[in-house]
Design an enzyme around this catalytic site. Structure first.
Site, PDB file in Angstrom:
ATOM      1  N   HIS A   1      17.498 -68.755 -45.979  1.00 16.07           N
ATOM      2  CA  HIS A   1      16.047 -68.629 -45.834  1.00 16.07           C
ATOM      3  C   HIS A   1      15.744 -68.465 -44.342  1.00 16.07           C
ATOM      4  O   HIS A   1      16.466 -68.999 -43.495  1.00 16.07           O
ATOM      5  CB  HIS A   1      15.422 -69.927 -46.367  1.00 16.07           C
ATOM      6  CG  HIS A   1      13.931 -69.910 -46.490  1.00 16.07           C
ATOM      7  ND1 HIS A   1      13.090 -70.070 -45.411  1.00 16.07           N
ATOM      8  CD2 HIS A   1      13.116 -69.773 -47.579  1.00 16.07           C
ATOM      9  CE1 HIS A   1      11.835 -70.038 -45.825  1.00 16.07           C
ATOM     10  NE2 HIS A   1      11.823 -69.861 -47.140  1.00 16.07           N
TER      11      HIS A   1
ATOM     12  N   LYS B   1       8.585 -79.484 -52.703  1.00 15.53           N
ATOM     13  CA  LYS B   1       9.416 -78.845 -53.735  1.00 15.53           C
ATOM     14  C   LYS B   1      10.058 -79.910 -54.632  1.00 15.53           C
ATOM     15  O   LYS B   1      10.846 -79.610 -55.507  1.00 15.53           O
ATOM     16  CB  LYS B   1      10.505 -77.994 -53.086  1.00 15.53           C
ATOM     17  CG  LYS B   1       9.935 -76.792 -52.331  1.00 15.53           C
ATOM     18  CD  LYS B   1      11.041 -75.925 -51.787  1.00 15.53           C
ATOM     19  CE  LYS B   1      10.605 -75.003 -50.693  1.00 15.53           C
ATOM     20  NZ  LYS B   1       9.890 -73.822 -51.148  1.00 15.53           N
TER      21      LYS B   1
HETATM   22  N1  PLP Z   1      14.924 -73.278 -47.157  1.00 12.65           N
HETATM   23  C1  PLP Z   1      14.884 -72.873 -48.430  1.00 12.65           C
HETATM   24  C2  PLP Z   1      16.167 -72.635 -49.174  1.00 12.65           C
HETATM   25  C3  PLP Z   1      13.649 -72.690 -49.062  1.00 12.65           C
HETATM   26  O1  PLP Z   1      13.607 -72.282 -50.337  1.00 12.65           O
HETATM   27  C4  PLP Z   1      12.468 -72.929 -48.324  1.00 12.65           C
HETATM   28  C5  PLP Z   1      11.142 -72.677 -48.940  1.00 12.65           C
HETATM   29  O2  PLP Z   1      11.006 -71.867 -49.818  1.00 12.65           O
HETATM   30  C6  PLP Z   1      12.576 -73.381 -47.000  1.00 12.65           C
HETATM   31  C7  PLP Z   1      13.819 -73.536 -46.451  1.00 12.65           C
HETATM   32  C8  PLP Z   1      11.353 -73.685 -46.185  1.00 12.65           C
HETATM   33  O3  PLP Z   1      10.651 -74.782 -46.729  1.00 12.65           O
HETATM   34  P1  PLP Z   1       9.189 -75.155 -46.194  1.00 12.65           P
HETATM   35  O4  PLP Z   1       8.363 -73.908 -46.327  1.00 12.65           O
HETATM   36  O5  PLP Z   1       8.753 -76.239 -47.108  1.00 12.65           O
HETATM   37  O6  PLP Z   1       9.336 -75.582 -44.772  1.00 12.65           O
END
Ligand code: PLP
Length: 414
Positions: A128, A234
Site C-alpha cells: 500500500h 479496519k
Molecule cells: N496498509 C494497508 C495494507 C491498507 O489496506 C491500508 C488502508 O487501506 C493502509 C495501509 C492505510 O491505512 P490508513 O488509511 O488507515 O492509515
C-alpha cells in the site's frame, strides 16, 4: 447465527437492502464501539495525562488499558507497548522518519546498523502507498536505497533466485517492511523467509497489519516482528486512531517525531528533553474518545476471532467457486493463503463502471488502484473492482454480487 451478528451493527437497519462489500476500506462499527465513543463524549469528556482530578485520572487509566490491549492483540513480546497514532499511515511516517534518522541509536538492537556498506530498505511491489511513500520521502536524503520484492501477475511474491544474496552483495538491508495481507487480493503472504533473514542479519522487521489484524492476528504474533502498524477503523473501531506497536527499550532509543505538549520532560529556551516511550511520540491531545472506542473494538474482535475465522473460510470457498464460474478475471486465486478480499476485472469494462453499476444494484464495492499502483502494474491493469467480505457478510451477499456482475455484463453486452 449471521442474523445475530448483524443485529449488533446499526448500519444494517439504517441501510436496508444494502450489500456492504467494502470492509477492507473500513469495517462497520458494532453498537458497543459506538457506545464507548458516546460514553466518552457524553459523560467522561475530560482530557488525559494532565488532570490531577479523579475524572481525568479515570480517563487516563482507560486509555492506558487500551494501549496495553492494542499491543497484546498483535504481540507476545516482552516489553511491547503501543504508540497511539492517527492510523497505519501515520505510524509508517513515524517509523520512516525515526528508523532512518542519524539521531536514533538502535545499533545494539539491530546490528545491521553497524555495517559500513550502503544502507537499504526492503519493501515489495504489493505494498500500500502508506508503506512506500513515507520511506521514499526520507530514503534519498538520508542515503538509503529502496529495493522491492517483485510480484507476479496474480499478486504473489516472485523474487528472482538469490534475490536477498544479490542485494546483500552491495548493500546492507537495515529495514524490511512488508504487508502481511494484501488489501487488493486478500493474499496472506509468506513472510517467514524475510523474518528469518532479518533475524540473521540484524535488520528491523516491520509488518503492515492494516488488513491482517482482523483476519490473521495470530500469524502476526507468530512472526514476532519488531514493529507492527495498524488502524482501529479496519478492526471495528473509529477512524482517526491507530497504533505503532514495538518494544519500549527500542522506542526509547528512537528519535522523536513530532514536538509539542505531552511529550516533554523539560523545556528550556535553548532545548527540550523528552519523556520515555511511548509518551515521547505522542505530542498534543490524543483522540481520547476514539481510543475508548478502540478498546471496545479490540474486545469485540477478540471475542469474535473464531467466528471471523470460520466465516472467512466459508465465504472464501463459496465465493472462490462462484466468482470463478462468473466469466471474469479474479486476481490472487493461485495463492496458498487468502481471506475473502477479491479484486476482479470484467473483461472490457472499466472498474469504475463496474462499481457504479453495482451501486445501482445496492452493492458497495471499491473501484480504482486501491493505493497500490505498483501492484496494479504487476497485475497488468490500471484498476480493479474489489469486493471485501467480513464476518457480518453472508453467502446471500456473494449471490447478490454474482447477480450484480451478471447485470454489468448484460449492460455492456459481455
Ligand atoms: N496498509 C494497508 C495494507 C491498507 O489496506 C491500508 C488502508 O487501506 C493502509 C495501509 C492505510 O491505512 P490508513 O488509511 O488507515 O492509515
Amino acid at each position: 447465527m449471521q442474523k445475530d451478528i448483524r443485529a449488533g451493527f446499526p448500519f444494517f437497519p439504517a441501510n436496508p437492502g444494502i450489500v456492504y462489500l467494502d470492509s477492507a476500506a473500513t469495517s462497520l462499527k458494532p453498537q458497543g464501539v459506538i457506545d464507548a465513543l458516546t460514553k466518552y463524549n457524553a459523560r467522561e469528556s475530560v482530557n488525559i495525562h494532565r488532570g490531577v482530578y479523579r475524572l481525568s485520572q479515570r480517563a487516563t487509566d482507560t486509555v492506558e488499558t487500551v494501549r496495553k490491549k492494542a499491543a497484546e492483540f498483535v504481540s507476545d513480546a516482552a516489553e511491547s507497548t503501543a504508540v497511539f497514532t492517527k492510523g497505519t499511515t501515520d505510524s509508517f511516517n513515524l517509523l520512516a522518519h525515526t528508523l532512518t534518522s542519524a539521531k536514533s541509536d538502535i545499533k545494539d538492537f539491530f546490528p545491521a546498523y553497524t555495517s559500513a556498506k550502503p544502507a537499504a530498505i526492503l519493501l515489495s511491489d504489493s505494498e500500500h502507498h502508506a508503506n512506500i511513500v513515507p520511506w521514499q520521502i526520507f530514503a534519498a536524503e538520508r542515503g538509503y536505497k529502496i529495493f522491492f520484492i517483485p510480484v507476479d501477475g496474480d499478486g504473489n511474491f516472485a523474487p528472482p533466485e538469490n534475490f536477498l544474496e544479490d542485494i546483500s552483495a552491495s548493500h546492507t538491508v537495515r529495514i524490511i517492511s512488508l504487508s502481511l495481507q494484501s488489501n487488493v487480493t486478500g493474499i496472506i503472504h509468506d513472510l517467514a523467509p524475510y523474518r528469518t533473514f532479518a533475524a540473521e542479519t540484524g535488520a528491523v522487521f516491520i509488518i503492515d497489519a492494516a488488513q491482517a489484524v482482523i483476519h490473521a492476528p495470530e500469524t502476526i504474533k507468530a512472526l514476532n516482528p519488531d514493529f507492527v502498524c495498524y488502524s482501529a477503523h479496519k478492526l471495528f473501531g473509529a477512524t482517526g486512531v491507530g497504533v505503532l506497536v514495538g518494544r519500549k527499550p527500542v522506542l526509547d532509543n528512537c528519535d522523536v517525531y513530532q514536538g509539542g505538549g505531552g511529550m516533554i520532560a523539560l523545556v528550556e529556551r535553548e532545548k527540550s528533553t523528552y519523556l520515555e516511550a511511548p509518551a515521547k511520540f505522542e505530542a498534543g491531545t490524543q483522540a481520547v474518545g476514539e481510543i475508548y472506542a478502540f478498546g471496545a473494538a479490540l474486545d469485540f474482535a477478540g471475542e469474535n476471532q473464531s467466528a471471523i475465522h470460520s466465516t472467512d473460510n466459508d465465504l472464501r470457498h463459496y465465493a472462490d467457486e462462484r466468482l470463478q464460474a462468473a466469466g471474469i478475471r479474479v486476481f490472487g486465486l493461485s495463492a496458498k493463503s487468502r481471506s475473502p478480499i477479491y479484486s476482479f476485472e470484467i473483461p472490457g469494462v472499466h472498474a469504475h463502471d463496474t462499481g457504479t453499476l453495482l451501486d445501482e444494484q445496492d452493492i458497495c464495492v471499491r473501484a480504482g488502484h486501491h493505493c497500490c499502483q505498483l501492484l496494479m502494474r504487476s497485475l497488468g491493469v490500471p484498476a480493479t473492482a474489489r469486493a471485501s467480505f467480513l464476518f457480518y457478510n453472508t453467502r446471500d451477499d456473494v449471490d447478490r454480487l454474482i447477480d450484480g456482475i451478471g447485470y454489468v455484463k448484460k449492460i455492456f453486452r459481455k
